[in-house]
Design an enzyme around this catalytic site. Structure first.
Site, PDB file in Angstrom:
ATOM      1  N   ALA A  11      19.159  48.564  33.681  1.00  0.00           N
ATOM      2  CA  ALA A  11      20.134  48.674  34.775  1.00  0.00           C
ATOM      3  C   ALA A  11      21.562  48.836  34.237  1.00  0.00           C
ATOM      4  O   ALA A  11      22.300  49.733  34.657  1.00  0.00           O
ATOM      5  CB  ALA A  11      20.022  47.437  35.665  1.00  0.00           C
ATOM      6  N   ASN A  98      24.993  39.006  29.497  1.00  0.00           N
ATOM      7  CA  ASN A  98      25.511  37.792  30.120  1.00  0.00           C
ATOM      8  C   ASN A  98      25.563  36.662  29.107  1.00  0.00           C
ATOM      9  O   ASN A  98      24.907  36.708  28.062  1.00  0.00           O
ATOM     10  CB  ASN A  98      24.621  37.387  31.295  1.00  0.00           C
ATOM     11  N   LYS A 175      32.765  33.078  34.108  1.00  0.00           N
ATOM     12  CA  LYS A 175      31.623  33.830  34.644  1.00  0.00           C
ATOM     13  C   LYS A 175      30.352  32.969  34.568  1.00  0.00           C
ATOM     14  O   LYS A 175      29.539  32.963  35.491  1.00  0.00           O
ATOM     15  CB  LYS A 175      31.428  35.153  33.885  1.00  0.00           C
TER      16      LYS A 175
HETATM   17  N1  LIG Z   1      21.671  44.167  36.162  1.00  0.00           N
HETATM   18  C1  LIG Z   1      22.799  43.565  36.519  1.00  0.00           C
HETATM   19  O1  LIG Z   1      23.224  43.639  37.693  1.00  0.00           O
HETATM   20  C2  LIG Z   1      23.628  42.831  35.513  1.00  0.00           C
HETATM   21  C3  LIG Z   1      24.962  42.508  35.836  1.00  0.00           C
HETATM   22  C4  LIG Z   1      25.755  41.871  34.884  1.00  0.00           C
HETATM   23  C5  LIG Z   1      25.223  41.522  33.653  1.00  0.00           C
HETATM   24  N2  LIG Z   1      23.920  41.818  33.374  1.00  0.00           N
HETATM   25  C6  LIG Z   1      23.419  41.451  32.034  1.00  0.00           C
HETATM   26  O2  LIG Z   1      23.244  42.649  31.270  1.00  0.00           O
HETATM   27  C7  LIG Z   1      22.165  42.490  30.330  1.00  0.00           C
HETATM   28  C8  LIG Z   1      21.155  43.609  30.553  1.00  0.00           C
HETATM   29  O3  LIG Z   1      20.575  43.399  31.832  1.00  0.00           O
HETATM   30  P1  LIG Z   1      19.804  44.531  32.653  1.00  0.00           P
HETATM   31  O4  LIG Z   1      19.780  44.064  34.068  1.00  0.00           O
HETATM   32  O5  LIG Z   1      20.353  45.867  32.347  1.00  0.00           O
HETATM   33  O6  LIG Z   1      18.331  44.379  32.031  1.00  0.00           O
HETATM   34  P2  LIG Z   1      17.130  45.443  32.107  1.00  0.00           P
HETATM   35  O7  LIG Z   1      17.285  46.305  33.306  1.00  0.00           O
HETATM   36  O8  LIG Z   1      15.880  44.649  31.938  1.00  0.00           O
HETATM   37  O9  LIG Z   1      17.364  46.361  30.827  1.00  0.00           O
HETATM   38  C9  LIG Z   1      17.110  45.920  29.520  1.00  0.00           C
HETATM   39  C10 LIG Z   1      16.701  47.137  28.741  1.00  0.00           C
HETATM   40  O10 LIG Z   1      16.534  46.767  27.379  1.00  0.00           O
HETATM   41  C11 LIG Z   1      15.421  47.503  26.913  1.00  0.00           C
HETATM   42  N3  LIG Z   1      14.921  46.993  25.655  1.00  0.00           N
HETATM   43  C12 LIG Z   1      14.368  45.799  25.355  1.00  0.00           C
HETATM   44  N4  LIG Z   1      14.027  45.755  24.059  1.00  0.00           N
HETATM   45  C13 LIG Z   1      14.363  46.948  23.534  1.00  0.00           C
HETATM   46  C14 LIG Z   1      14.254  47.510  22.256  1.00  0.00           C
HETATM   47  N5  LIG Z   1      13.725  46.843  21.231  1.00  0.00           N
HETATM   48  N6  LIG Z   1      14.698  48.779  22.055  1.00  0.00           N
HETATM   49  C15 LIG Z   1      15.243  49.480  23.067  1.00  0.00           C
HETATM   50  N7  LIG Z   1      15.383  48.999  24.310  1.00  0.00           N
HETATM   51  C16 LIG Z   1      14.933  47.741  24.533  1.00  0.00           C
HETATM   52  C17 LIG Z   1      14.437  47.419  28.047  1.00  0.00           C
HETATM   53  O11 LIG Z   1      13.395  48.341  27.849  1.00  0.00           O
HETATM   54  P3  LIG Z   1      12.259  48.687  28.938  1.00  0.00           P
HETATM   55  O12 LIG Z   1      12.778  49.904  29.618  1.00  0.00           O
HETATM   56  O13 LIG Z   1      11.034  48.923  28.133  1.00  0.00           O
HETATM   57  O14 LIG Z   1      12.165  47.493  29.865  1.00  0.00           O
HETATM   58  C18 LIG Z   1      15.376  47.747  29.205  1.00  0.00           C
HETATM   59  O15 LIG Z   1      15.543  49.137  29.334  1.00  0.00           O
HETATM   60  C19 LIG Z   1      21.587  41.092  30.593  1.00  0.00           C
HETATM   61  O16 LIG Z   1      22.139  40.164  29.707  1.00  0.00           O
HETATM   62  C20 LIG Z   1      22.045  40.787  32.025  1.00  0.00           C
HETATM   63  O17 LIG Z   1      22.147  39.404  32.298  1.00  0.00           O
HETATM   64  C21 LIG Z   1      23.120  42.472  34.261  1.00  0.00           C
END
Ligand SMILES: NC(=O)c1ccc[n+]([C@@H]2O[C@H](COP(=O)([O-])OP(=O)(O)OC[C@H]3O[C@@H](n4cnc5c(N)ncnc54)[C@H](OP(=O)(O)O)[C@@H]3O)[C@@H](O)[C@H]2O)c1
Length: 295
Positions: A11, A98, A175
């Site tokens: 995301a 985060n 945060k």
């Molecule tokens: N989403 C939000 O609204 C939001 C807002 C603020 C902060 N955050 C923070 O931002 C961070 C990311 O969150 P997210 O929501 O973006 O998580 P997410 O949608 O689960 O994305 C994580 C990505 O990392 C990939 N990944 C994991 N291991 C990997 C590897 N070895 N090589 C390459 N890619 C790999 C996953 O692959 P797959 O495609 O195989 O799953 C997925 O594409 C977190 O710490 C979260 O707390 C998120």
């Protein structure tokens, strides 16, 4: 041409990669675990698309100017093979995750002076590889200094507002104080508003007070208004559909960022001699809640 590799096109990573790819002065490489063809992001500013180079094997990765790490916090070690290929002496590595430990978690993989911790407010959700909805305008904070200023400049041509935060430690802990209360609805699987009682308020307040106390011991300036804001947010949470990411992860049966959001309060509290019984009990319960994952 500035080269940028985004590790983890979920995301956050997918949205940032697509925005950066709109700038012709930047070449974006996506380092993916699950392959994807392209990025299509519905943003508050309209739909944007991008077709960056997508790599799925670390061995194929070149040394780049910038790496943005956007995996979940529990996937730090899995980024090691990518970082070993992508990072040269002049590479800067932004950790877009985060929590309050962005540097601490990565300094065994990248020299600390090359790490740029980032706080991001950008609600986004992925429905399929490369298909993401960015729900609101995005904001990014980086520490004051050359690295932070360089990161801010990267986003200069995007609709994401990136700034340096003179007091980054406080920004990160404030945060976390806002995020830590989400452990309560993640456990009860109910929005807190409809079931609000004095006892529930005492739990949410306790979780936030402990976070603020540990944050202050870590050097953050956190006013009582921050704690009150967390309580108010929980009190007015009436919508079962607008859940936090940790709550959404539990509903989906995914691993949860328990350690980065609440476990860290307990761990660092122990180091500072600050009792954190509320967080400790809730972390223990959530870790034992039926998910196979303990972090
Ligand atoms: N989403 C939000 O609204 C939001 C807002 C603020 C902060 N955050 C923070 O931002 C961070 C990311 O969150 P997210 O929501 O973006 O998580 P997410 O949608 O689960 O994305 C994580 C990505 O990392 C990939 N990944 C994991 N291991 C990997 C590897 N070895 N090589 C390459 N890619 C790999 C996953 O692959 P797959 O495609 O195989 O799953 C997925 O594409 C977190 O710490 C979260 O707390 C998120």
């Amino acid at each position: 041409m500035t080269t940028i590799a985004v590790i983890g096109p979920g995301a956050i990573g997918g949205t940032l990669a697509a925005w950066l790819a709109q700038d012709p002065a930047l070449q974006v490489i996506v380092c993916a675990r699950t392959p994807l063809d392209d990025l299509v992001i519905e943003t508050p500013h309209g739909t944007i698309t991008a077709k960056p180079v997508v790599l799925t094997r670390p061995d194929d990765a070149p040394v780049v100017d910038w790496v943005l790490v956007a995996t979940k916090t529990y996937d730090v070690e899995a980024t090691g093979p990518w970082l070993r290929q992508l990072v040269g002496q002049g590479t800067r590595v932004a950790i877009v995750q985060n929590g309050v430990e962005q540097v601490r978690l990565f300094q065994h993989l990248v020299p600390a002076e090359q790490l740029v911790p980032v706080i991001i407010n950008l609600p986004a959700a992925r429905s399929a590889p490369g298909r993401i909805v960015q729900q609101r305008k995005g904001f990014i904070w980086a520490p004051d200094g050359d690295n932070g200023a360089a990161l801010v400049a990267l986003f200069g041509q995007t609709e994401i507002e990136a700034v340096v935060a003179p007091d980054f430690v406080s920004r990160a802990w404030i945060k976390l104080c806002g995020n830590c209360g989400a452990i309560v609805p993640t456990l009860t699987l109910r929005a807190t508003g409809p079931v609000w009682t004095d006892d529930l308020e005492a739990i949410v307040r306790g979780v936030a007070e402990e976070c603020a106390a540990v944050g202050r011991a870590e050097g953050a300036v956190i006013g009582q208004d921050v704690v009150e804001g967390t309580v108010e947010m929980a009190r007015s949470m009436a919508d079962e559909t607008r859940v936090s990411s940790i709550h959404a992860d539990r509903l989906a049966g995914n691993r949860m960022e328990i350690d980065a959001r609440n476990g860290v309060i307990v761990r660092l509290g122990e180091q500072h001699g600050i009792a954190t019984p509320m967080n400790k009990v809730l972390v223990t319960l959530l870790a034992a809640s039926g998910s196979p994952w303990v972090k």
